[in-house]
Scaffold this motif. Structure first.
Motif, PDB file in Angstrom:
ATOM      1  N   GLY A 138       0.809  -1.204   0.000  1.00 62.35           N
ATOM      2  CA  GLY A 138       0.000   0.000   0.000  1.00 62.35           C
ATOM      3  C   GLY A 138       0.845   1.256   0.000  1.00 62.35           C
ATOM      4  O   GLY A 138       2.071   1.215  -0.200  1.00 62.35           O
ATOM      5  N   PRO A 139       0.221   2.409   0.235  1.00 66.48           N
ATOM      6  CA  PRO A 139       0.949   3.674   0.251  1.00 66.48           C
ATOM      7  C   PRO A 139       2.057   3.694   1.300  1.00 66.48           C
ATOM      8  O   PRO A 139       2.011   2.963   2.296  1.00 66.48           O
ATOM      9  CB  PRO A 139      -0.148   4.699   0.583  1.00 66.48           C
ATOM     10  N   LEU A 140       3.032   4.556   1.081  1.00 63.53           N
ATOM     11  CA  LEU A 140       4.169   4.675   1.994  1.00 63.53           C
ATOM     12  C   LEU A 140       3.708   4.887   3.431  1.00 63.53           C
ATOM     13  O   LEU A 140       4.221   4.257   4.359  1.00 63.53           O
ATOM     14  CB  LEU A 140       5.069   5.832   1.549  1.00 63.53           C
ATOM     15  N   ALA A 141       2.743   5.767   3.632  1.00 65.39           N
ATOM     16  CA  ALA A 141       2.282   6.063   4.989  1.00 65.39           C
ATOM     17  C   ALA A 141       1.764   4.807   5.684  1.00 65.39           C
ATOM     18  O   ALA A 141       2.023   4.596   6.876  1.00 65.39           O
ATOM     19  CB  ALA A 141       1.196   7.132   4.948  1.00 65.39           C
ATOM     20  N   GLU A 142       1.043   3.989   4.963  1.00 70.86           N
ATOM     21  CA  GLU A 142       0.471   2.783   5.567  1.00 70.86           C
ATOM     22  C   GLU A 142       1.559   1.765   5.901  1.00 70.86           C
ATOM     23  O   GLU A 142       1.461   1.044   6.901  1.00 70.86           O
ATOM     24  CB  GLU A 142      -0.587   2.189   4.650  1.00 70.86           C
ATOM     25  N   ARG A 143       2.608   1.716   5.095  1.00 68.22           N
ATOM     26  CA  ARG A 143       3.719   0.820   5.405  1.00 68.22           C
ATOM     27  C   ARG A 143       4.481   1.285   6.645  1.00 68.22           C
ATOM     28  O   ARG A 143       4.951   0.476   7.452  1.00 68.22           O
ATOM     29  CB  ARG A 143       4.654   0.711   4.206  1.00 68.22           C
ATOM     30  N   LEU A 144       4.589   2.593   6.804  1.00 65.46           N
ATOM     31  CA  LEU A 144       5.241   3.127   7.996  1.00 65.46           C
ATOM     32  C   LEU A 144       4.431   2.834   9.256  1.00 65.46           C
ATOM     33  O   LEU A 144       4.992   2.495  10.302  1.00 65.46           O
ATOM     34  CB  LEU A 144       5.449   4.636   7.833  1.00 65.46           C
ATOM     35  N   LEU A 145       3.118   2.964   9.156  1.00 62.44           N
ATOM     36  CA  LEU A 145       2.270   2.617  10.294  1.00 62.44           C
ATOM     37  C   LEU A 145       2.394   1.139  10.639  1.00 62.44           C
ATOM     38  O   LEU A 145       2.429   0.763  11.817  1.00 62.44           O
ATOM     39  CB  LEU A 145       0.815   2.970   9.982  1.00 62.44           C
ATOM     40  N   ALA A 146       2.480   0.298   9.617  1.00 58.71           N
ATOM     41  CA  ALA A 146       2.666  -1.137   9.858  1.00 58.71           C
ATOM     42  C   ALA A 146       3.992  -1.404  10.559  1.00 58.71           C
ATOM     43  O   ALA A 146       4.089  -2.314  11.400  1.00 58.71           O
ATOM     44  CB  ALA A 146       2.597  -1.896   8.532  1.00 58.71           C
ATOM     45  N   ALA A 147       5.014  -0.631  10.235  1.00 54.32           N
ATOM     46  CA  ALA A 147       6.315  -0.801  10.883  1.00 54.32           C
ATOM     47  C   ALA A 147       6.216  -0.503  12.371  1.00 54.32           C
ATOM     48  O   ALA A 147       6.777  -1.234  13.207  1.00 54.32           O
ATOM     49  CB  ALA A 147       7.346   0.107  10.225  1.00 54.32           C
ATOM     50  N   LEU A 148       5.521   0.567  12.747  1.00 56.67           N
ATOM     51  CA  LEU A 148       5.351   0.884  14.161  1.00 56.67           C
ATOM     52  C   LEU A 148       4.562  -0.205  14.877  1.00 56.67           C
ATOM     53  O   LEU A 148       4.887  -0.577  16.015  1.00 56.67           O
ATOM     54  CB  LEU A 148       4.648   2.225  14.326  1.00 56.67           C
ATOM     55  N   ASP A 149       3.524  -0.694  14.223  1.00 54.22           N
ATOM     56  CA  ASP A 149       2.732  -1.777  14.831  1.00 54.22           C
ATOM     57  C   ASP A 149       3.600  -3.005  15.095  1.00 54.22           C
ATOM     58  O   ASP A 149       3.514  -3.631  16.160  1.00 54.22           O
ATOM     59  CB  ASP A 149       1.564  -2.159  13.914  1.00 54.22           C
ATOM     60  N   ALA A 150       4.435  -3.357  14.119  1.00 55.02           N
ATOM     61  CA  ALA A 150       5.289  -4.538  14.264  1.00 55.02           C
ATOM     62  C   ALA A 150       6.291  -4.354  15.397  1.00 55.02           C
ATOM     63  O   ALA A 150       6.573  -5.293  16.156  1.00 55.02           O
ATOM     64  CB  ALA A 150       6.014  -4.824  12.953  1.00 55.02           C
ATOM     65  N   ALA A 151       6.832  -3.150  15.529  1.00 55.46           N
ATOM     66  CA  ALA A 151       7.772  -2.881  16.619  1.00 55.46           C
ATOM     67  C   ALA A 151       7.096  -3.039  17.969  1.00 55.46           C
ATOM     68  O   ALA A 151       7.674  -3.593  18.916  1.00 55.46           O
ATOM     69  CB  ALA A 151       8.347  -1.480  16.472  1.00 55.46           C
ATOM     70  N   ALA A 152       5.858  -2.562  18.070  1.00 59.80           N
ATOM     71  CA  ALA A 152       5.124  -2.668  19.329  1.00 59.80           C
ATOM     72  C   ALA A 152       4.837  -4.126  19.680  1.00 59.80           C
ATOM     73  O   ALA A 152       4.967  -4.544  20.839  1.00 59.80           O
ATOM     74  CB  ALA A 152       3.834  -1.861  19.248  1.00 59.80           C
ATOM     75  N   VAL A 153       4.453  -4.901  18.685  1.00 65.79           N
ATOM     76  CA  VAL A 153       4.167  -6.322  18.921  1.00 65.79           C
ATOM     77  C   VAL A 153       5.415  -7.051  19.400  1.00 65.79           C
ATOM     78  O   VAL A 153       5.342  -7.973  20.229  1.00 65.79           O
ATOM     79  CB  VAL A 153       3.603  -6.968  17.643  1.00 65.79           C
TER      80      VAL A 153
END
Length: 234
Positions: A138-153
């Motif tokens: 998806g868009p760059l912004a959505e990939r960045l949000l996914a990165a933060l989610d993965a770090a939190a998990v």
């Protein structure tokens, strides 16, 4: 903890950064950038907002991200308590982690991507952030949000999270700068704010404002401005 990621999307020519921390106002402290300079993430025990601005100035003047980071961090006698990441206009990266950064503290890099963090549960959080970005679509912004989610998990901050931010810039688009300065669940709040920013009326209005590639962009006439866009004006 502060975890940050800076990334360049060569397909769209856009640059983005995201960050989250267990303290307040991560966007104001950490993320800076524009489509003529690049991006920076300045963080740490005693983060320097001066570093963030200075590295952008060096890159705008033609220095690579790695050159700019060396120039900015070198003379600072307090540098061992700070971190700095940078992404230049060619997708080049640079980073510095001071020896007195609270562990786990380090950085990870890939082509056009740099992830940095301190006060992490473990260095696995850095790798999770990177892989979360690379695996997302998806868009760059959505990939960045996914990165933060993965770090939190992966464990994230030993203190939990209190704030999160997203910054995306490009020559052909209005800047997207979203901040959650304090929330019980800042990543959820940031995603909700992002989703609202991509919906009408706001997203339609952003397509009428000037950009670097179209600095005089505006509606042809008042009659051409849809009511839904007019209501979105700040």
């Amino acid at each position: 903890m502060t975890i940050s990621i800076l990334a360049y999307d060569p397909e769209t020519g856009t640059y983005g950064g995201a960050a989250a921390t267990g303290s307040l106002c991560v966007g104001g402290w950490v993320l800076r950038g524009d489509a003529e300079s690049g991006l920076s993430a300045s963080q740490g025990t005693a983060p320097s907002t001066l570093w963030g601005r200075a590295v952008l100035g060096r890159m705008r003047g033609g220095a690579s991200a790695s050159e700019a980071v060396v120039h900015v961090t070198g003379p600072d006698s307090g540098k061992e308590f700070r971190q700095l990441s940078a992404l230049d206009m060619h997708g080049g990266i640079g980073h510095f982690t001071g020896a007195q950064s609270v562990p786990a503290a380090s950085a990870r890099t890939a082509t056009g991507i740099v992830v940095a963090g301190n006060m992490l549960l473990s260095e696995a959080v850095l790798e999770a952030c990177m892989q979360g970005y690379l695996a997302a679509t998806g868009p760059l912004a959505e990939r960045l949000l996914a990165a933060l989610d993965a770090a939190a998990v992966a464990g994230g901050d030993t203190r939990g999270l209190a704030s999160a931010a997203l910054l995306c810039v490009g020559r052909g688009q209005a800047p997207l700068s979203l901040r959650i300065d304090y929330a019980d669940a800042p990543l959820l709040a940031l995603r909700a704010l992002y989703d609202r920013s991509q919906a009408q009326p706001y997203v339609g209005w952003t397509r009428e404002v000037p950009t670097l590639d179209d600095p005089h962009r505006a509606p042809d006439s008042a009659e051409d401005v849809p009511e839904i866009i007019a209501r979105a004006q700040p």
